[in-house]
Design an enzyme around this catalytic site. Structure first.
Site, mmCIF file in Angstrom:
data_model
loop_
_atom_site.group_PDB
_atom_site.id
_atom_site.type_symbol
_atom_site.label_atom_id
_atom_site.label_comp_id
_atom_site.label_asym_id
_atom_site.label_seq_id
_atom_site.Cartn_x
_atom_site.Cartn_y
_atom_site.Cartn_z
ATOM 1 N N SER A 19 0.837 -1.284 0.277
ATOM 2 C CA SER A 19 0.170 -0.144 0.225
ATOM 3 C C SER A 19 0.895 1.175 -0.127
ATOM 4 O O SER A 19 1.555 1.182 1.018
ATOM 5 C CB SER A 19 -0.929 -0.011 1.162
ATOM 6 N N ASP A 45 -4.699 3.910 -1.133
ATOM 7 C CA ASP A 45 -5.776 4.077 -0.200
ATOM 8 C C ASP A 45 -6.448 5.500 -0.510
ATOM 9 O O ASP A 45 -5.683 6.467 -0.270
ATOM 10 C CB ASP A 45 -4.985 4.082 1.243
ATOM 11 N N GLY A 152 -8.311 4.764 7.841
ATOM 12 C CA GLY A 152 -7.875 6.158 7.740
ATOM 13 C C GLY A 152 -6.574 6.529 8.070
ATOM 14 O O GLY A 152 -5.948 7.418 7.471
ATOM 15 N N PHE A 153 -5.656 5.455 8.743
ATOM 16 C CA PHE A 153 -4.326 5.874 8.886
ATOM 17 C C PHE A 153 -3.333 4.500 8.527
ATOM 18 O O PHE A 153 -3.739 3.292 9.076
ATOM 19 C CB PHE A 153 -3.910 6.534 10.039
ATOM 20 N N GLY A 154 -2.040 4.608 8.026
ATOM 21 C CA GLY A 154 -1.052 3.645 7.877
ATOM 22 C C GLY A 154 -0.475 3.546 9.388
ATOM 23 O O GLY A 154 -0.713 4.183 10.243
ATOM 24 N N ASP A 185 -6.107 -5.874 5.588
ATOM 25 C CA ASP A 185 -5.607 -4.442 5.547
ATOM 26 C C ASP A 185 -5.606 -3.892 6.853
ATOM 27 O O ASP A 185 -6.434 -3.589 7.468
ATOM 28 C CB ASP A 185 -6.356 -3.737 4.448
ATOM 29 N N GLY A 186 -4.252 -3.542 7.175
ATOM 30 C CA GLY A 186 -4.101 -2.789 8.564
ATOM 31 C C GLY A 186 -2.998 -3.680 9.646
ATOM 32 O O GLY A 186 -3.391 -4.743 10.077
ATOM 33 N N GLY A 207 1.604 -1.717 4.421
ATOM 34 C CA GLY A 207 2.104 -0.355 3.845
ATOM 35 C C GLY A 207 3.605 -0.039 4.641
ATOM 36 O O GLY A 207 4.510 -0.284 4.191
#
Ligand code: DX5
Length: 233
Positions: A19, A45, A152-154, A185-186, A207
């Site tokens: 990502s 994203d 919302g955030f990496g 994801d995350g 990411g």
């Protein structure tokens, strides 16, 4: 859609999807170099500041990214009105568009529009959204994304409570009789990737773990070897 950038079909083996949210945009092409030999595709994203408390990229950046890598692009629309952005991102050259079940628009209509443009369609669920909200769409998607952080955030920490939801989704996909990517994801890194893969995920968005490493493609190559060695799926 960029005809020569295809999202591969699931083959039972986990595939890593970098990502670019955490990539160094001052030298994007350099950050992505070599990943084409290791990664399945690349994720962008997209955030609108409403569906999530952050703002990120638009279609213009997607077209720039498409020129910076031979890998296919997946646009993860973390936006309230995904219907507005399907055509622009398709024109920008992405090959797969994922919309959130929780967004305001008619999700069935969004999935139909994505596929009508020749792209693959994905459906995403926030951590708190039950899998049951996705089941009626499973026949109309090529990918199901289960967020393992609040979007919302990496750089956030993996939510291990989602592992059971991943396994439940893998069973639901197995019952379809056709391949659908199960993406997470995350907070996916060298420690959590094997856990997610063992639970049934086969598309691993990463990411910070990839782009905080001085050798992104080397990191992905080593993790691929580790994941394949265990035949986790
Ligand atoms: C959150 C984003 C991130 C990103 C991956 O909205 O979707 O999850 O892609 O971030 P890392 O791998 O840094 O947690």
């Amino acid at each position: 859609m960029n005809k020569n950038k295809i999202i591969p079909a699931p083959d039972g083996r986990p595939c890593i999807v970098p990502s670019v949210l955490s990539a160094d945009f001052s030298c994007l092409k350099k950050s992505l170099r070599g990943l084409e030999r290791q990664a399945g595709w690349v994720q962008l994203d997209v955030m609108d500041g409403h569906f999530v408390p952050n703002l990120s990229f638009g279609p213009h950046v997607a077209s720039g990214l498409a020129a910076a890598t031979p890998l296919a692009l997946d646009a993860h629309l973390m936006v309230e009105r995904p219907g507005m952005f399907i055509q622009p991102f398709a024109r920008a050259g992405v090959s797969l568009i994922t919309v959130h079940q929780e967004a305001e628009d008619d999700i069935g209509a969004c999935l139909k529009k994505i596929r009508s443009l020749g792209l693959k369609a994905g459906l995403a669920l926030r951590p708190k959204t039950p899998l049951s909200r996705a089941l009626k769409y499973l026949g109309r998607v090529d990918l199901l994304l289960l967020m393992t952080v609040e979007p919302g955030f990496g750089g956030q920490s993996f939510m291990p409570g989602i592992l059971s939801k991943i396994s439940e989704a893998r069973r639901a996909i197995a019952g379809l009789g056709r391949p659908v990517w199960l993406q997470v994801d995350g907070g996916i890194n060298e420690d959590t990737a094997p856990l997610a893969a063992r639970a049934g995920a086969d598309s691993l968005v990463m990411g910070k773990a990839v782009f905080s490493n001085p050798d992104p493609s080397g990191f992905v190559r080593k993790l691929n070897a580790r994941l394949k060695g265990k035949q986790l799926l």
